[in-house]
Design a protein around this motif. Structure first.
Motif, PDB file in Angstrom:
ATOM      1  N   TRP A 165      -7.749   0.619   3.742  1.00  0.00           N
ATOM      2  CA  TRP A 165      -7.761  -0.774   4.188  1.00  0.00           C
ATOM      3  C   TRP A 165      -8.050  -0.935   5.687  1.00  0.00           C
ATOM      4  CZ3 TRP A 165      -7.645  -5.178   1.369  1.00  0.00           C
ATOM      5  CH2 TRP A 165      -7.331  -5.045   0.008  1.00  0.00           C
ATOM      6  N   ASP A 199     -10.359  -3.668   7.501  1.00  0.00           N
ATOM      7  CA  ASP A 199     -11.761  -3.305   7.731  1.00  0.00           C
ATOM      8  C   ASP A 199     -12.689  -4.125   6.838  1.00  0.00           C
ATOM      9  OD1 ASP A 199     -10.683  -1.444   9.394  1.00  0.00           O
ATOM     10  OD2 ASP A 199     -11.148   0.305   8.145  1.00  0.00           O
ATOM     11  N   ARG A 202     -15.154  -1.762   3.898  1.00  0.00           N
ATOM     12  CA  ARG A 202     -14.469  -0.665   3.203  1.00  0.00           C
ATOM     13  C   ARG A 202     -15.289  -0.131   2.035  1.00  0.00           C
ATOM     14  NH1 ARG A 202     -10.691  -2.167   0.464  1.00  0.00           N
ATOM     15  NH2 ARG A 202     -11.103  -4.409   0.483  1.00  0.00           N
TER      16      ARG A 202
END
Length: 651
Positions: A165, A199, A202
């Protein structure tokens, strides 16, 4: 921060134009100048001249001109400040910069911080692709299956963002980057219900998007999981201070030099199309990255070539996407062809299946200009239906009307006439309707113009005649204004007559003589304004001021009027005892006559205007005295100037 003027001058003095250009092309000395094949357009006979004494270059083929800074701007696609920094770095010159306002400083610092942040992200994604177990087992096979070599992966800075994550976020924070700048760079998002930041990319392969100068400004990312639901296949960075997707083309940094050398740009749709063609040796290719083609993107291509071939998928959606951008390309004056691939194929898959040589042969064989493309594409669909066929023809004429060049428009009308077996006059009438509609739209609030059916076919000739007449009037003024500014640029610093008026320069003389004259050409108005400001500060400008001016238009004009493609050989003149007076030896006579000719042109324009007003006058004839007096005065002035110039005029 802005580079201070002294540093700018030092960079320009140090960066010898021949040395700078010699890094890009082979140059050969011939007389006082160097010559080369132009790096901006394909040619076999050198027409690119470099003058070390003036510090300038000029191509007599394509018209490109400038100094060492302008050359770097054009060849590398950089802005003025970036080009100066490029040269400063090359020659080891320390940049001295001026203080900026708080707002300017904040914006500059943010921009630089974003670029540093994005560069760090690029290196992070590259490392994850090659060094992490996750990248090697999940992402690298995706690229290898498409045949991308290690060199290609490196050339395009391809990478991978891990599945966790916030792996990137934590790494960036640990390296000292603020969360604010990470968010502004578009690398994280906070769509989580709890407001948690994570992010953006991902578990996706990463395609860095570069500026023309090669700096990373954004990322495109493709999902790897085939079973991922409610997730977009591709994600792009959001708009930021450094990334405006409508003005960016994927692959332009890697393609720009090849586009310039080959004088053609292949335009495709996706990242992998660009990369596959590049690896196959077809490097003059860029992508619109799945977005609709924009004017900014077309202008970007136009900086490197005027020739575009659009390569889009063979499905109907791809074809429609190609057609949507054609009119925009035509409006910008670029020449465009289109190629459609067999159904189910795209440039990426097709070049991998048949190889680069066969691919190039296919493009050369299948490329069609926009009119032929439209006809071939829709004629089968229209069949014998006259209504559908009529709509097709209207679309073709609509496209032709976008072309700014009159000769090209005429040739395409002829071609359409032959293809559709219609009289040219019918097509011209349709195009006239389009022209009239545009004119009416521009004339907001005025009554709509109309045209009778029997006169429709004559409208194109009428437009051309009006344009020609207007151009003729303007060209006389332009020519005399141009000659005046030529003298000012080249000889303004010299004494107009050292014997009769020592200490008085040509710049002083012309500014005095032209004090009550209003030039009509914007560029010349600007140059005169600069001269007036500088003269008021007791500065006299020499040619170097204009030859190295930051305004490209001023610089190009100065180079044009100071560059001679052919000059008489000194040896030949001496051998035959030929004495040719140079301009600088007869400045007083040249300047005096030029001012007279300029005043005559303006006077003739006023005279023409008065005559037209007299002809159209509908009031009481006894009230025409003012117009008659004005006419007589202008006629006397015309006669006086003509006598001074030795010109015979009609009474």
């Amino acid at each position: 921060m802005r580079i201070d003027p002294e540093t700018v001058e030092r960079i320009k003095q140090t960066a010898a134009v021949a040395d700078v250009i010699g890094d890009y092309v082979t140059i050969k000395k011939k007389g006082a100048n160097y010559w080369a094949c132009c790096p901006f357009h394909g040619e076999k006979t050198p027409s690119f001249s470099i003058s070390p004494s003036k510090g300038i270059y000029k191509c007599f083929g394509c018209g490109k001109a400038g100094d060492s800074v302008r050359f770097i701007m054009d060849i590398e696609g950089l802005g003025y400040g970036e080009a100066l920094r490029h040269l400063a770095k090359k020659y080891g010159i320390d940049i001295q910069e001026e203080e900026m306002t708080d707002d300017q400083l904040q914006r500059q610092n943010e921009r630089e911080s974003l670029l540093i942040m994005l560069e760090f992200a690029k290196e992070f994604f590259k490392k994850q692709l090659i060094d992490s177990e996750e990248g090697r087992s999940i992402a690298l096979p995706y690229f290898k299956e498409r045949g991308f070599s290690d060199a290609t992966i490196q050339a395009f800075d391809l990478g991978y963002s891990p599945e966790g994550w916030d792996v990137f976020l934590k790494t960036a924070l640990k390296q000292g980057f603020s969360q604010e700048i990470i968010e502004k760079a578009g690398l994280v998002t906070n769509k989580n219900e709890e407001g948690k930041v994570y992010d953006r990319f991902r578990n996706r392969v990463i395609f860095p998007i570069h500026s023309v100068a090669g700096k990373v400004i954004a990322f495109g990312a493709r999902i790897l999981k085939s079973d991922a639901k409610n997730q977009a296949k591709y994600l792009n960075s959001p708009e930021t201070e450094v990334y405006h997707k409508s003005a960016v083309l994927y692959g332009i940094a890697q393609a720009k030099n090849e586009i310039r050398q080959k004088d053609i740009c292949y335009l495709v749709e996706g990242y992998t199309d660009v990369i596959s063609l590049h690896q196959a040796g077809i490097k003059n290719v860029v992508a619109s990255s799945g977005t609709s083609l924009t004017i900014e993107q077309i202008k970007l291509i136009g900086r490197f070539t005027n020739h575009v071939t659009v390569l889009y998928d063979g499905d109907s959606a791809g074809i429609k996407a190609a057609l949507r951008g054609m009119d925009l390309i035509l409006e910008e004056g670029l020449q465009v062809n289109l190629v459609v691939f067999p159904e189910g194929q795209d440039p990426d898959s097709y070049v991998r299946s048949i190889g680069s040589e066969a691919f190039i042969e296919y493009i050369q064989k299948e490329a069609r200009d926009v009119i032929s493309f439209q006809a071939n594409l829709f004629m089968k669909e229209a069949g014998d239906d006259p209504f559908k066929k009529a709509e097709l023809i209207k679309e073709m004429v609509q496209s032709i009307s976008k072309i700014p060049d009159a000769i090209q428009r005429s040739l395409f009308i002829q071609k359409t006439s032959q293809m559709m077996r219609l009289e040219e006059d019918v097509l011209l009438a349709e195009m006239n309707k389009i022209h009239l509609k545009k004119m009416n739209q521009r004339s907001a609030g005025s009554a709509p113009q109309s045209i009778s059916p029997q006169n429709e076919v004559d409208m194109n000739a009428l437009f051309a005649a009006e344009e020609e007449a207007s151009a003729e009037v303007q060209s006389l003024a332009f020519y005399q204004e141009s000659e005046c500014i030529r003298l000012l640029v080249n000889f303004g610093h010299l004494e107009v007559d050292p014997e009769k008026a020592p200490g008085h320069t040509l710049m002083e003389y012309l500014l005095h003589e032209l004090d009550d004259v209003k030039f009509q050409t914007p560029l010349f108005v600007e140059i005169l304004g600069i001269c007036q400001q500088e003269f008021a500060s007791k500065r006299v400008l020499g040619p170097e001021f204009y030859l190295h001016h930051g305004n490209e238009e001023i610089q190009r004009f100065a180079i044009d009027v100071s560059s001679d493609k052919h000059t008489l050989s000194t040896v030949w003149k001496d051998r035959h005892e030929i004495r040719v007076r140079e301009d600088h030896e007869m400045l007083e006579d040249l300047a005096y006559k030029n001012v007279l000719r300029l005043r005559k042109v303006y006077n003739d324009q006023q005279l023409q205007d008065v005559m037209e007003r007299m002809e159209k006058y509908t009031g009481d004839r006894n009230d025409m005295n003012d117009l008659l007096l004005e006419f007589i005065t202008l006629k006397d002035i015309q006669k006086s100037i003509s006598q001074e110039l030795g010109t015979v005029i009609e009474k």
